[in-house]
Design a protein around this motif. Structure first.
Motif, short mmCIF file in Angstrom:
data_model
loop_
_atom_site.label_atom_id
_atom_site.label_comp_id
_atom_site.label_asym_id
_atom_site.label_seq_id
_atom_site.Cartn_x
_atom_site.Cartn_y
_atom_site.Cartn_z
N VAL A 1 -8.81 12.70 -8.17
CA VAL A 1 -8.63 11.25 -8.23
C VAL A 1 -8.97 10.63 -6.88
N THR A 2 -8.56 11.27 -5.79
CA THR A 2 -8.86 10.76 -4.45
C THR A 2 -10.37 10.63 -4.26
N HIS A 3 -11.12 11.67 -4.59
CA HIS A 3 -12.56 11.62 -4.39
C HIS A 3 -13.27 10.79 -5.46
N TYR A 4 -12.70 10.73 -6.63
CA TYR A 4 -13.25 9.88 -7.68
C TYR A 4 -13.16 8.42 -7.28
N VAL A 5 -11.97 8.02 -6.80
CA VAL A 5 -11.78 6.63 -6.36
C VAL A 5 -12.61 6.34 -5.12
N ALA A 6 -12.43 7.18 -4.08
CA ALA A 6 -13.13 6.93 -2.81
C ALA A 6 -14.63 7.14 -2.95
N GLY A 7 -15.04 8.02 -3.88
CA GLY A 7 -16.44 8.37 -3.99
C GLY A 7 -17.28 7.34 -4.71
N HIS A 8 -16.67 6.38 -5.40
CA HIS A 8 -17.51 5.35 -6.01
C HIS A 8 -17.07 3.94 -5.70
N GLU A 9 -15.79 3.70 -5.54
CA GLU A 9 -15.33 2.34 -5.26
C GLU A 9 -15.89 1.81 -3.94
N THR A 10 -15.71 2.58 -2.86
CA THR A 10 -16.13 2.08 -1.55
C THR A 10 -17.65 2.05 -1.42
N THR A 11 -18.34 3.08 -1.94
CA THR A 11 -19.80 3.10 -1.85
C THR A 11 -20.41 1.95 -2.64
N VAL B 1 -12.46 -0.67 3.61
CA VAL B 1 -11.00 -0.75 3.76
C VAL B 1 -10.72 -1.59 5.00
N TRP B 2 -10.04 -2.70 4.83
CA TRP B 2 -9.93 -3.65 5.94
C TRP B 2 -8.81 -3.30 6.91
N ALA B 3 -7.81 -2.52 6.49
CA ALA B 3 -6.71 -2.18 7.40
C ALA B 3 -6.10 -0.84 6.99
N GLN B 4 -5.51 -0.17 7.96
CA GLN B 4 -4.77 1.06 7.72
C GLN B 4 -3.41 0.95 8.42
N THR B 5 -2.53 1.87 8.08
CA THR B 5 -1.21 1.88 8.71
C THR B 5 -0.85 3.30 9.13
N ARG B 6 0.02 3.37 10.12
CA ARG B 6 0.62 4.62 10.57
C ARG B 6 2.07 4.35 10.95
N THR B 7 2.85 5.42 11.02
CA THR B 7 4.24 5.35 11.49
C THR B 7 4.37 6.23 12.72
N GLY C 1 -17.29 -15.29 -1.21
CA GLY C 1 -16.37 -14.92 -0.14
C GLY C 1 -15.80 -13.53 -0.38
N ILE C 2 -14.72 -13.20 0.31
CA ILE C 2 -14.12 -11.87 0.17
C ILE C 2 -12.78 -11.97 -0.55
N ARG C 3 -12.46 -10.90 -1.26
CA ARG C 3 -11.16 -10.76 -1.92
C ARG C 3 -10.56 -9.44 -1.46
N PRO C 4 -9.83 -9.49 -0.34
CA PRO C 4 -9.30 -8.25 0.22
C PRO C 4 -7.99 -7.82 -0.46
N THR C 5 -8.03 -6.67 -1.10
CA THR C 5 -6.81 -6.05 -1.60
C THR C 5 -6.67 -4.75 -0.81
N ALA C 6 -6.70 -3.60 -1.47
CA ALA C 6 -6.79 -2.35 -0.71
C ALA C 6 -8.20 -2.19 -0.15
N THR C 7 -9.19 -2.76 -0.85
CA THR C 7 -10.58 -2.75 -0.40
C THR C 7 -11.09 -4.19 -0.33
N VAL C 8 -12.31 -4.36 0.19
CA VAL C 8 -12.84 -5.72 0.41
C VAL C 8 -13.91 -6.00 -0.65
N HIS C 9 -13.50 -6.69 -1.71
CA HIS C 9 -14.38 -7.05 -2.81
C HIS C 9 -15.00 -8.43 -2.59
N PRO C 10 -16.14 -8.70 -3.21
CA PRO C 10 -16.57 -10.09 -3.32
C PRO C 10 -15.60 -10.83 -4.23
N ASP C 11 -15.40 -12.11 -3.96
CA ASP C 11 -14.42 -12.86 -4.74
C ASP C 11 -14.98 -13.39 -6.06
#
Length: 463
Positions: free
Chosen positions: A268-278, A337-343, A441-451
């Protein structure tokens, strides 16, 4: 350079930031404005470091400065881990590479890395090319009819087909609509859950959003477990894919390989990352080329210089130096991906600011990529920013579309070759004319989509 001072020094260590509401901090404002808009407003007002007010004793610290990002992702990567900030993604991605931590992540990374070695990428490019050619055959009929294309929908369709064949050895087109909706909806709701923070209700609470999220997860799980079942039946003689490599991977000691649950999480990780972001990068590339005909002409000329009559080889793609600069500039302006987080595990100092242990640190590729101290006229589209000389002269952490450091995206080269293959074959066969008058414009959720959809006509390459 990172500036270190003794943690006890209190001068100039207090972080600025907006005021919040009692008990709930900034959450009502974030829900009203949107987290991206809120962060952007605060960044422009308070600068590279500010604190977002939260409920209770927790704290959220934001930064967009490359010095701080380098320390988070590289210098002190051991001190900045993926903690509760990734909990909204874990129901979707499980304990895959994006969300896992510690020794388990190290093991999974080692098991997965061979799939992205150059020899495997060399075998993947012809597969990518066949997927593109199949799409272009469909496009030809649409060109003749004068149909209008939705470029983002077409990019998603292509990227999903490519990830199915190259990573899993399967044609996913028969379930594309269901899986695409499930990925898009689950990512969007996960992004909303991340934005709401402490106000997020557990998934067990049957809110409309939670019910949609759970339905999307069930759809993805059905597809992925079916893929695993087919792969197990295929036997060891099947073509080498990421799934096959993961199925055959074993620990150093005795014992079985990955369970179906572990395989599911990585798939699922590679399925999502492998096509959504590209797909997003390809979509935005079409958009920016449509707004900049001079750049478009240079890209077409460089691709024409390859003289392609079939699938490109990796050596052909490596010659597309200007096209790669275009991709880099697209990813600067629209990082997937417009932002990340760490603790933080323990106290640290970022650029003379004391960061206490258990702080929630948010850093943004988007705002780092728009930082006026590192980018001249940062909102302008200029691929020439990425000549080798300018790249060497610039802070190495000023451009992080694939993240950086030990946890940089494992599929970076895969993505670049996929993008290069797609664009080279598309522009050899067609001219993409983005329809004028679209205010995208942009529609930023977890990723940056066109609006909104980006519409275009197809023309012959010489027109």
């Amino acid at each position: 350079m990172n500036t270190l001072i003794h943690p006890r020094t209190e001068q100039a260590l207090r972080l600025p930031g907006p005021a919040g509401y009692p008990l709930v901090g900034a959450l009502p404002t974030i829900l009203r404005e949107g987290v991206f808009e809120y962060v952007e407003r605060c960044w422009r007002e308070y600068g590279d470091f500010f604190q977002i007010p939260t409920a209770g004793r927790s704290r959220i610290i934001f930064t967009a400065h490359p010095d701080a990002i380098e320390r988070i992702l590289h210098t002190r990567v051991d001190n900045y881990y993926k903690g509760k900030g990734y909990d909204p993604l874990r129901p979707l991605l499980g304990n895959g590479l994006i969300t896992s931590t510690g020794d388990f992540w190290v093991r999974q990374r080692k098991l997965t890395q061979p799939a992205f070695h150059m020899d495997n990428l060399r075998r993947m490019v012809p597969v990518m090319a066949r997927c593109v050619e199949d799409m272009l055959g469909e496009w030809e009929a649409r060109r003749r009819s004068g149909a209008v294309l939705d470029l983002h929908a077409e990019s998603m369709h292509l990227a999903q087909r490519i990830v199915g064949f190259t990573l899993f050895g399967m044609d996913l087109s028969d379930r594309e609509a269901a899986s695409s909706r499930a990925v898009t909806e689950s990512l969007e709701i996960a992004g909303q859950r991340m934005n709401r923070g402490a106000l997020t209700l557990p998934l067990s609470v049957p809110t409309p959003a939670n019910l949609r999220f759970r339905r999307a997860l069930r759809t993805l799980d059905e597809i992925v477990y079916d893929i695993i079942g087919h792969a197990r039946k295929a036997g060891p003689e099947a073509q080498p894919t990421l799934l096959r490599l993961l199925m055959e991977a074993r620990d150093d000691g005795p014992g079985d390989g990955m369970s179906d649950q572990q395989l599911r999480d990585e798939i699922v990780t590679h399925y999502v990352a492998g096509h959504e972001t590209t797909a997003l990068i390809l979509t935005w590339t079409f958009w920016f080329l449509g707004q900049h005909p001079d750049v478009y002409a240079k890209v077409r000329e460089e691709i024409a210089g390859l003289g392609l009559t079939g699938a490109p080889a990796i050596e052909d793609l490596d010659r597309l130096t200007y096209t790669r600069m275009v991709f880099d500039e697209v990813m600067r302006l629209r990082p997937p991906v417009w932002a990340q987080t760490r603790t933080t595990r323990e106290d640290d100092v970022l650029m003379a600011r004391r960061i206490p242990a258990d702080s929630f640190v948010m850093f943004s590729a988007y705002f780092c990529h728009h930082h006026p101290a590192f980018w001249d006229e940062p909102s302008e589209f200029r691929p020439e920013r990425f000549t080798p000389e300018r790249v060497r002269a610039r802070h190495r952490y000023a451009h992080i579309p694939f993240s950086a450091g030990p946890r940089a995206c494992i599929g970076k080269r895969y993505a670049i070759y996929e993008l290069s293959t797609a664009l080279a074959l598309i522009l050899t066969r067609f001219r993409i004319d983005v329809l004028p008058g679209q205010d995208v414009g942009i529609r930023p959720t977890a990723t940056v989509h066109p609006d909104r959809p980006i519409y275009a006509h197809l023309r012959g390459p010489g027109r």
